[in-house]
Write a protein that holds these residues in place. Structure first.
Motif, short mmCIF file in Angstrom:
data_model
loop_
_atom_site.label_atom_id
_atom_site.label_comp_id
_atom_site.label_asym_id
_atom_site.label_seq_id
_atom_site.Cartn_x
_atom_site.Cartn_y
_atom_site.Cartn_z
N ILE A 18 40.64 -29.60 17.80
CA ILE A 18 40.29 -29.18 16.44
C ILE A 18 40.04 -27.68 16.46
CG2 ILE A 18 39.33 -31.44 15.79
CD1 ILE A 18 36.55 -30.07 15.88
N TRP A 26 40.64 -26.38 8.50
CA TRP A 26 40.39 -27.04 9.77
C TRP A 26 41.56 -27.94 10.12
CZ3 TRP A 26 36.75 -26.14 13.34
CH2 TRP A 26 35.73 -25.27 12.97
N ALA A 28 43.08 -30.87 12.91
CA ALA A 28 42.89 -31.83 13.99
C ALA A 28 44.28 -32.23 14.44
CB ALA A 28 42.12 -33.05 13.52
N ARG A 42 34.89 -28.74 9.07
CA ARG A 42 34.85 -29.13 10.48
C ARG A 42 34.42 -30.59 10.60
NH1 ARG A 42 30.75 -29.30 14.35
NH2 ARG A 42 31.45 -28.87 16.50
N ALA A 45 37.28 -32.92 9.93
CA ALA A 45 38.24 -32.90 11.04
C ALA A 45 37.73 -33.76 12.20
CB ALA A 45 38.50 -31.47 11.50
N ILE A 46 36.44 -33.64 12.51
CA ILE A 46 35.86 -34.44 13.59
C ILE A 46 35.84 -35.92 13.22
CG2 ILE A 46 33.72 -34.92 14.85
CD1 ILE A 46 33.22 -31.88 14.85
N ALA A 49 39.32 -37.22 13.71
CA ALA A 49 39.65 -37.30 15.14
C ALA A 49 38.96 -38.50 15.78
CB ALA A 49 39.25 -36.01 15.84
N ILE A 60 37.37 -34.88 22.23
CA ILE A 60 37.63 -33.91 21.16
C ILE A 60 37.27 -32.53 21.69
CG2 ILE A 60 37.04 -33.16 18.83
CD1 ILE A 60 36.44 -36.12 18.21
N GLU A 62 37.13 -28.51 20.70
CA GLU A 62 37.19 -27.49 19.65
C GLU A 62 37.68 -26.19 20.28
OE1 GLU A 62 34.45 -25.42 16.18
OE2 GLU A 62 33.72 -27.20 17.23
#
Length: 84
Positions: A18, A26, A28, A42, A45-46, A49, A60, A62
């Motif tokens: 990400i 953002w 992913a 963010r 995106a998390i 994911a 994951i 970053e």
């Protein structure tokens, strides 16, 4: 007492990167291009994911540099099948 292995040991998980693209969105992206998306935050995106990788936070990553979404890559297995 029953011992249980952590998820990272019992099932192979793929790495999901990400980061932000040059427009501040953002991104992913699964390391092999199997899935990915653009997000406004963010957190989203998390969340995406985690959903896609079976809730393996440890896979994951970053990135501190720009990350552009690349949906043109084909997974290697699919590319191999089409070449045969």
């Amino acid at each position: 007492m029953k011992l249980v292995e952590p998820p990272s040991c019992s099932s192979p998980s793929t790495v999901v990167f990400i980061g932000q693209n040059r427009r501040g969105q953002w991104v992913a992206q699964e390391q092999n291009g199997l899935y990915g998306g653009l997000f406004v935050s963010r957190a989203q995106a998390i969340k995406y994911a985690l959903f896609e990788n079976g809730h393996h936070l440890e896979t994951i990553v970053e990135l501190p540099r720009e990350l552009e979404l690349d949906m043109s890559r084909r997974p290697q297995a699919l590319a191999d099948r089409r070449a045969a």
